[in-house]
Design a protein around this motif. Structure first.
Motif, PDB file in Angstrom:
ATOM      1  N   ILE A  28       0.841  -1.202   0.000  1.00 39.22           N
ATOM      2  CA  ILE A  28       0.000   0.000   0.000  1.00 39.22           C
ATOM      3  C   ILE A  28       0.877   1.253   0.000  1.00 39.22           C
ATOM      4  O   ILE A  28       0.635   2.208  -0.747  1.00 39.22           O
ATOM      5  N   PHE A  29       1.906   1.242   0.819  1.00 37.27           N
ATOM      6  CA  PHE A  29       2.864   2.347   0.903  1.00 37.27           C
ATOM      7  C   PHE A  29       3.534   2.581  -0.444  1.00 37.27           C
ATOM      8  O   PHE A  29       3.676   3.723  -0.912  1.00 37.27           O
ATOM      9  N   ILE A  30       3.951   1.487  -1.110  1.00 40.89           N
ATOM     10  CA  ILE A  30       4.596   1.580  -2.424  1.00 40.89           C
ATOM     11  C   ILE A  30       3.617   2.129  -3.460  1.00 40.89           C
ATOM     12  O   ILE A  30       3.975   2.976  -4.289  1.00 40.89           O
ATOM     13  N   GLY A  31       2.374   1.658  -3.420  1.00 43.00           N
ATOM     14  CA  GLY A  31       1.379   2.121  -4.372  1.00 43.00           C
ATOM     15  C   GLY A  31       1.140   3.620  -4.272  1.00 43.00           C
ATOM     16  O   GLY A  31       1.090   4.323  -5.297  1.00 43.00           O
ATOM     17  N   ILE A  32       1.000   4.125  -3.047  1.00 37.25           N
ATOM     18  CA  ILE A  32       0.756   5.566  -2.842  1.00 37.25           C
ATOM     19  C   ILE A  32       1.943   6.385  -3.350  1.00 37.25           C
ATOM     20  O   ILE A  32       1.779   7.389  -4.058  1.00 37.25           O
ATOM     21  N   ASN A  33       3.155   5.957  -3.015  1.00 32.87           N
ATOM     22  CA  ASN A  33       4.342   6.698  -3.438  1.00 32.87           C
ATOM     23  C   ASN A  33       4.557   6.634  -4.938  1.00 32.87           C
ATOM     24  O   ASN A  33       5.030   7.605  -5.541  1.00 32.87           O
ATOM     25  N   SER A  34       4.210   5.505  -5.557  1.00 39.98           N
ATOM     26  CA  SER A  34       4.376   5.398  -7.010  1.00 39.98           C
ATOM     27  C   SER A  34       3.423   6.343  -7.741  1.00 39.98           C
ATOM     28  O   SER A  34       3.792   6.949  -8.751  1.00 39.98           O
ATOM     29  N   ILE A  35       2.203   6.486  -7.227  1.00 43.79           N
ATOM     30  CA  ILE A  35       1.242   7.431  -7.822  1.00 43.79           C
ATOM     31  C   ILE A  35       1.802   8.846  -7.775  1.00 43.79           C
ATOM     32  O   ILE A  35       1.831   9.566  -8.785  1.00 43.79           O
TER      33      ILE A  35
END
Length: 477
Positions: A28-35
């Motif tokens: 989830i953390f990776i997804g938010i930062n990638s966006i």
């Protein structure tokens, strides 16, 4: 005895549950930062005119290093593609690493190469250079071909570093097809560096299987027809568009793919070049360069480019894919073992506090934990110690979260670079995601376990990576 077994079951189940929860939080953390990182990159580069950089006399000099071993099936077409790249101060160094096939002869014939006298400055120790070839043909003036004694990919790249006199090096696999503006986009972060020195930059890798390749250029993108290649296409979208972008935002990247990465040559030389004692030379060099900058107290960063810049041929058979993933596992273990000093060491900031632990627990140890968990599950099932209602609820949750992560990656692809424009291909990608937990993922885990076996057996071989070569696909409707 029964009480002891119940305690053991409780510890194992709790451990697996906590591991899964932490991993999900990371996703989830990776997804938010990638966006956020992708949005910032697109906004920042929306009005960039790369033509000015291409023609500028102040643009830095760049050398592409392409090691080749038994690449006869694709070498001529790939070199043609690299020679057509849109950049002024460019040199292409192809290093023939003692190929046993006709790779060298094909290059000599296709590009009218002649042997020349050339002084090699061995700033990095390497295997012997047997000959250096150039051509008098003006269209191929940027091409340098080096023939050397076989020493592996890392040794071949070190020869390329010794040969070139340019400021920056871009290391690629010889079977790659680059977009015409790939060098421009890779060099841009180095030109924009301020107080923090850019020591390396990575680019997105995409799968070229089933794509249309004409005269060394990718002319039309198709989703791979082969199931294993199609699964890797999904996997690469997830890894590069989500994972690498998020870690780039945090400046915590430990890996720049060996298929396409740019480096400050002088920093790479100070660090000793590529390590020939590992099969994960790409990751190991990035970690060593980062360690060097930390230990010298020099502000720095490692960047990542989300544009689809590099297309490569993915393995289409279980045998070749197994060799690749086996090697990736061994390379990860070797790199993390070489640099274990970083782990939770406050001297290395986020690198030691977050990046290294993530790679240790959720990349290196992941196949081992999954495999051991499966064995424990079989034993507990045999002993009748499993709460089946809880098991199936937990299993379904994990599977559906994996689906959600893959669908999110596909969504990011569609609403950013949208390489697969036909609705049929997006549907096939989604179907690939649905099948992944039952076919592709178990295969990858088993390949990782075999990588562990080979690591402890001290096996250093790369394994033969046979190429089919790029061919024009049949008309697709």
């Amino acid at each position: 005895m029964k009480d002891l077994a119940e305690i053991l079951v409780y510890i194992i189940v709790t451990g697996i549950f906590l591991y899964s929860v932490i991993l999900i939080c990371f996703y989830i953390f990776i997804g938010i930062n990638s966006i956020n990182e992708t949005r910032e990159y697109l906004n920042k580069n929306e009005i960039t005119d790369y033509r000015l950089l291409a023609a500028s006399p102040h643009a830095p000099s760049v050398s592409i290093l392409a090691p080749a071993y038994n690449e006869g099936a694709t070498i001529v077409e790939n070199v043609r593609s690299l020679l057509s790249l849109y950049y002024n101060k460019l040199e292409l160094v192809v290093i023939n690493d003692g190929s046993k096939d006709d790779s060298l002869q094909k290059l000599i014939d296709a590009y009218q190469l002649e042997k020349v006298d050339f002084y090699v400055n061995y700033r990095i120790p390497t295997k012997e250079v047997k000959a250096v070839y150039k051509t008098k043909h003006p269209a191929y003036s940027k091409l340098v071909v080096v023939d050397k004694v076989n020493g592996g990919k890392a040794d071949a790249l070190n020869v390329g570093i010794n040969i070139t006199s340019n400021d920056y090096i871009i290391c690629i696999d010889a079977d790659c097809i680059l977009e015409h503006d790939a060098i421009l986009k890779m060099v841009k972060p180095f030109l924009e560096e301020g107080d923090e020195k850019v020591i390396a930059s990575g680019g997105v890798i995409r799968i070229a299987n089933s794509c249309e390749i004409t005269n060394g250029r990718l002319t039309r993108v198709y989703l791979p027809e082969n199931y294993l290649a199609r699964m890797q296409a999904l996997e690469y979208i997830r890894a590069f568009l989500l994972g690498r972008m998020a870690w780039a935002r945090l400046d915590g990247l430990l890996l720049i793919s060996g298929a396409f990465g740019a480096f400050d040559k002088e920093i790479a030389i100070r660090c000793g070049g590529y390590n020939t004692n590992t099969v994960g030379e790409d990751m190991e060099l990035v970690v060593r360069m980062r360690r060097y900058m930390h230990e010298q107290d020099i502000p720095y960063k490692v960047t990542y480019i989300p544009d689809p810049l590099c297309w490569t041929e993915a393995p289409e058979t279980a045998t070749i894919l197994n060799r690749q993933r086996n090697r990736w596992t061994r390379g990860t273990i070797e790199t993390l073992r070489f640099h274990k000093k970083i782990f939770l060491n406050p001297r290395y900031d986020l690198l030691g506090a977050l990046s290294y632990p993530y790679w240790l627990f959720f990349e290196m140890l992941a196949p081992l934990i999954e495999f051991v968990g499966f064995i424990v599950f079989l034993l507990l099932a045999f002993w009748g110690l499993i709460n089946w209602h809880m098991f199936f609820a937990f299993l379904l949750f994990i599977i559906f979260f994996g689906y959600l992560n893959s669908i999110f990656a596909i969504y990011m692809e569609v609403f950013t670079y949208n390489q697969y424009r036909r609705r049929k291909e997006i549907i096939r990608l989604i179907w690939a995601a649905l099948s992944e937990p039952f076919f592709f993922h178990p295969f990858v885990v088993w390949a990782g376990i075999r990588g562990y076996f080979d690591f402890f057996r001290k096996r250093k071989a790369w394994g033969e990576m046979t190429r089919r070569g790029f061919t024009k696909p049949k008309e697709q409707v």
